[in-house]
Design an enzyme around this catalytic site. Structure first.
Site, PDB file in Angstrom:
ATOM      1  N   ASN A   1      13.074   1.712 -10.436  1.00 55.12           N
ATOM      2  CA  ASN A   1      13.239   2.957 -10.941  1.00 55.12           C
ATOM      3  C   ASN A   1      13.279   2.597 -12.443  1.00 55.12           C
ATOM      4  OD1 ASN A   1      13.981   5.278 -12.420  1.00 55.12           O
ATOM      5  ND2 ASN A   1      15.284   5.869 -10.760  1.00 55.12           N
TER       6      ASN A   1
ATOM      7  N   HIS B   1      -9.410  13.411   2.255  1.00 53.72           N
ATOM      8  CA  HIS B   1      -8.640  14.407   2.365  1.00 53.72           C
ATOM      9  C   HIS B   1      -7.685  14.903   1.249  1.00 53.72           C
ATOM     10  CE1 HIS B   1      -6.010  11.308   3.947  1.00 53.72           C
ATOM     11  NE2 HIS B   1      -5.061  11.856   3.543  1.00 53.72           N
TER      12      HIS B   1
ATOM     13  N   ARG C   1      -9.076   1.073  -3.949  1.00 57.91           N
ATOM     14  CA  ARG C   1      -8.763   1.109  -2.279  1.00 57.91           C
ATOM     15  C   ARG C   1      -8.977   2.344  -1.941  1.00 57.91           C
ATOM     16  NH1 ARG C   1      -5.309   3.288   1.580  1.00 57.91           N
ATOM     17  NH2 ARG C   1      -5.050   1.799   3.417  1.00 57.91           N
TER      18      ARG C   1
ATOM     19  N   ASP D   1      -8.798   5.072   1.054  1.00 58.72           N
ATOM     20  CA  ASP D   1      -8.137   5.369   2.149  1.00 58.72           C
ATOM     21  C   ASP D   1      -9.026   5.943   3.259  1.00 58.72           C
ATOM     22  OD1 ASP D   1      -5.577   5.707   3.132  1.00 58.72           O
ATOM     23  OD2 ASP D   1      -5.727   7.859   3.151  1.00 58.72           O
TER      24      ASP D   1
ATOM     25  N   GLU E   1     -10.532   0.751   3.515  1.00 62.58           N
ATOM     26  CA  GLU E   1      -9.684   0.817   4.598  1.00 62.58           C
ATOM     27  C   GLU E   1     -10.411   1.215   5.900  1.00 62.58           C
ATOM     28  OE1 GLU E   1      -5.681   2.812   6.250  1.00 62.58           O
ATOM     29  OE2 GLU E   1      -6.960   4.056   5.399  1.00 62.58           O
TER      30      GLU E   1
ATOM     31  N   HIS F   1       2.069  -1.118   4.124  1.00 58.82           N
ATOM     32  CA  HIS F   1       3.092   0.174   4.225  1.00 58.82           C
ATOM     33  C   HIS F   1       2.924   0.843   5.469  1.00 58.82           C
ATOM     34  CE1 HIS F   1      -0.868   1.523   2.920  1.00 58.82           C
ATOM     35  NE2 HIS F   1      -0.288   2.656   3.128  1.00 58.82           N
ATOM     36  N   ASP F   2       1.604   0.485   6.160  1.00 53.78           N
ATOM     37  CA  ASP F   2       1.231   1.070   7.352  1.00 53.78           C
ATOM     38  C   ASP F   2       1.833   0.474   8.579  1.00 53.78           C
ATOM     39  OD1 ASP F   2      -0.093   3.465   6.626  1.00 53.78           O
ATOM     40  OD2 ASP F   2      -1.852   2.303   6.198  1.00 53.78           O
TER      41      ASP F   2
ATOM     42  N   ARG G   1       9.437   0.737   4.324  1.00 56.69           N
ATOM     43  CA  ARG G   1       9.032   1.110   2.859  1.00 56.69           C
ATOM     44  C   ARG G   1      10.307   1.186   2.420  1.00 56.69           C
ATOM     45  NH1 ARG G   1       4.719   6.087   4.102  1.00 56.69           N
ATOM     46  NH2 ARG G   1       3.206   4.854   5.314  1.00 56.69           N
TER      47      ARG G   1
END
Length: 581
Positions: free
Chosen positions: A143, A242, A322, A324, A353, A419-420, A468
């Site tokens: 942050n 999407h 990248r 998605d 991906e 992250h997946d 995460r």
């Protein structure tokens, strides 16, 4: 000789242009069936003067097949070819339509690479071969500007949930670039940074703006400039499969239904838009109603997204995309996408991906590379899960290398967590020696390695959202030994070109075994990588060329007597050796 197992086609990964002068030929045969293979080559217009036999080498193998390869530089850019197959005294000639025991008398029925056209060559960005990537999930990295925090932001370091926020932003990345430079990072892959409603930002609201919780376009430009000054490239996440529920065209469809001018921007089955028994009446990512699937076959949608792709490359200066859920978008869109991106920056990196076999996207007209999850699975199954032995790992790698043109493998995006997925340290059940061993494989393999933020200082975490977590910036709470380990691996990869683009040959990979050894070779440079994936110490003995060996791991002792090299490795130990000639 089992002729039924022999396979070749004059396309895809079996016959392709590697550069403006070179064509690679490959052939598959039953494992350990053939003793020698030759390519029978020549120019179709000057066959008598140019035909010759070129020996092929065994490139790699898996549990069922051997894969043979040779490089050919046809003087006139045209190539007619067949194969001479030998198994002891048995011999067969292979043409396009048949096997014969006699040599073909003319080139008419041989395979053909008609002409080495420069525009047909699959060209990948060279910088990726030398890069070390670092993946950042912006909301959880740092942050740097509390003034743009979302409402209800939580104190840094709290428990991550699917819907909570901790205030990470782009300014926080700028503040911590010293950390990345000290580590040796030369490229960053950001998960989405565009305006969205969620903490992960995969539900895009506006593709032309930075999420206000992260900053703005000027902040991104500052970040790009700051990174480029340090030799760090930037890869952004394009969510073109999407959009999000607040994407203006989708909001219009929700409001106006079938009368909306944007109704064909999406795949709608029934109006009004609704969710029936958990299934939306329109196509989405998975079955998530907040992520409506875009109709990339619609010229308006296609033009809009291509403008987005061009803007961030040309106007902001990012170094690639990248993509998605790339395998659910039509191939024609990605062909046009490549043209637009490469015109804006020929050196841009296009990464898809795709979690499975990906040859359809790696022919030079769509992606430069894919996220190499088959490699991830092989490493984790061998090191962490124990479901592969050394031989099984070698076979999995052999299968992977055989699937794609060499240039695609040289820029493959290799990762061990993201992250997946659960974090590497958690998959290794907290065993940092196992984690290090897996990372040795990551940094000594073909392609570009990627570290998921925080892995270098011991961040753990299970499946999303636990993977995460907020980055830990208190150095007293960081694992600095782990940081130094990754720093050294990155440095070694930079120092030894063979680890980046050299050939790979397994020297020891036996059934039911936990010892593994392979060689990376580039010109006169030879590097040996040895691993002990066992909770007991083991000794690896290899017959190698007689020379001096430089040990890059000071904790390991080696003994060389003539052509025999003996290396004693502790539990989950490794050695990276370079030949001194």
């Amino acid at each position: 000789m089992l002729l039924e197992a022999i396979y070749h086609r004059p396309r895809l990964n079996w016959c392709y242009a590697y550069d403006r002068e070179t064509i690679h030929l490959r052939l598959r045969s039953k494992k350990n069936d053939l003793s020698e293979v030759f390519a029978y080559i020549g120019d179709k217009y000057a066959w008598e003067q140019t035909n010759e036999l070129i020996p092929m080498k065994k490139l790699i193998c898996d549990e069922m097949f051997d894969y043979w390869e040779c490089s050919v530089k046809p003087p006139f850019r045209r190539l007619k070819y067949g194969f001479l197959l030998q198994s002891g005294h048995e011999q067969h000639w292979m043409s396009e339509d048949e096997f014969t025991i006699t040599r073909p008398t003319t080139p008419n029925r041989l395979f053909e690479y008609p002409y080495l056209n420069p525009s047909d060559i699959f060209i990948v960005p060279d910088w990726v071969k030398d890069a070390t990537f670092y993946q950042i999930f912006p909301e959880r990295f740092a942050n740097g500007d509390p003034h743009n925090d979302p409402a209800g932001v939580l104190p840094w370091g709290g428990k991550p949930e699917r819907d909570n926020f901790f205030g990470g932003d782009l300014q926080g990345v700028i503040h911590h670039l010293d950390h990345l430079s000290e580590l040796g990072i030369t490229a960053i892959y950001f998960t989405p940074v565009f305006t969205a409603t969620t903490n992960h930002k995969y539900d895009t609201t506006d593709y032309m703006t930075i999420d206000p919780h992260f900053g703005d376009v000027e902040t991104m430009k500052q970040l790009v400039i700051a990174c480029h000054e340090r030799g760090i490239r930037i890869l952004l996440d394009a969510v073109f499969n999407h959009s999000g529920k607040k994407f203006a065209p989708f909001v219009d469809v929700l409001d106006k239904g079938e009368h909306s001018v944007y109704r064909d921007w999406f795949h709608i089955h029934k109006f009004p838009l609704n969710v029936v028994d958990g299934i939306p009446t329109y196509d989405t990512f998975s079955f998530d109603p907040i992520m409506p699937k875009l109709n990339t076959g619609n010229p308006e949608v296609r033009d809009y997204l291509l403008q987005v792709a061009h803007f961030w490359i040309k106007e902001v200066g990012i170094d690639g995309w990248r993509l998605d859920v790339a395998n659910e978008v039509d191939h024609q869109f990605w062909r046009e996408f490549r043209k637009v991106v490469k015109q804006a920056n020929p050196e841009a990196y296009i990464l898809g991906e795709v979690w499975n076999e990906s040859s359809n996207w790696l022919q030079g007209d769509q992606f430069d590379a894919v996220m190499n999850y088959p490699f991830t699975d092989a490493v984790l199954d061998f090191i962490a899960n124990g479901t592969l032995d050394a031989q099984g790992f070698a076979h999995a790698i052999g299968k992977q290398l055989s699937r794609y043109p060499q240039q695609a493998s040289e820029v493959a995006f290799n990762l061990l967590d993201s992250h997946d997925t659960p974090r590497l340290l958690t998959v290794c059940e907290g065993n940092k020696n196992k984690m290090k061993l897996a990372s040795v494989l990551l940094f000594t393999y073909s392609g570009t390695p990627c570290i998921y933020y925080g892995s270098e200082i011991g961040l753990d975490g299970g499946q999303d959202p636990d993977s995460r977590k907020c980055m830990e910036w208190d150095e007293t709470l960081q694992d600095r030994d782990l940081f130094n380990f990754y720093q050294r691996l990155i440095s070694l990869r930079k120092e030894l070109p063979a680890l980046r683009t050299g050939s790979l040959q397994f020297l020891l990979a036996e059934e039911s075994a936990t010892k593994l050894a392979f060689k990376r070779q580039l010109g006169d440079e030879t590097v040996l990588v040895l691993l002990n994936n066992d909770n007991s110490a083991q000794t690896i003995e290899l017959v190698v060329e007689q020379c001096m060996w430089l040990n890059t791991n000071n904790d390991i002792t080696i003994e060389a007597k003539g052509n025999t090299l003996s290396v004693h490795l502790p539990a989950y130990g490794y050695a990276i050796l370079t030949a001194i000639k």
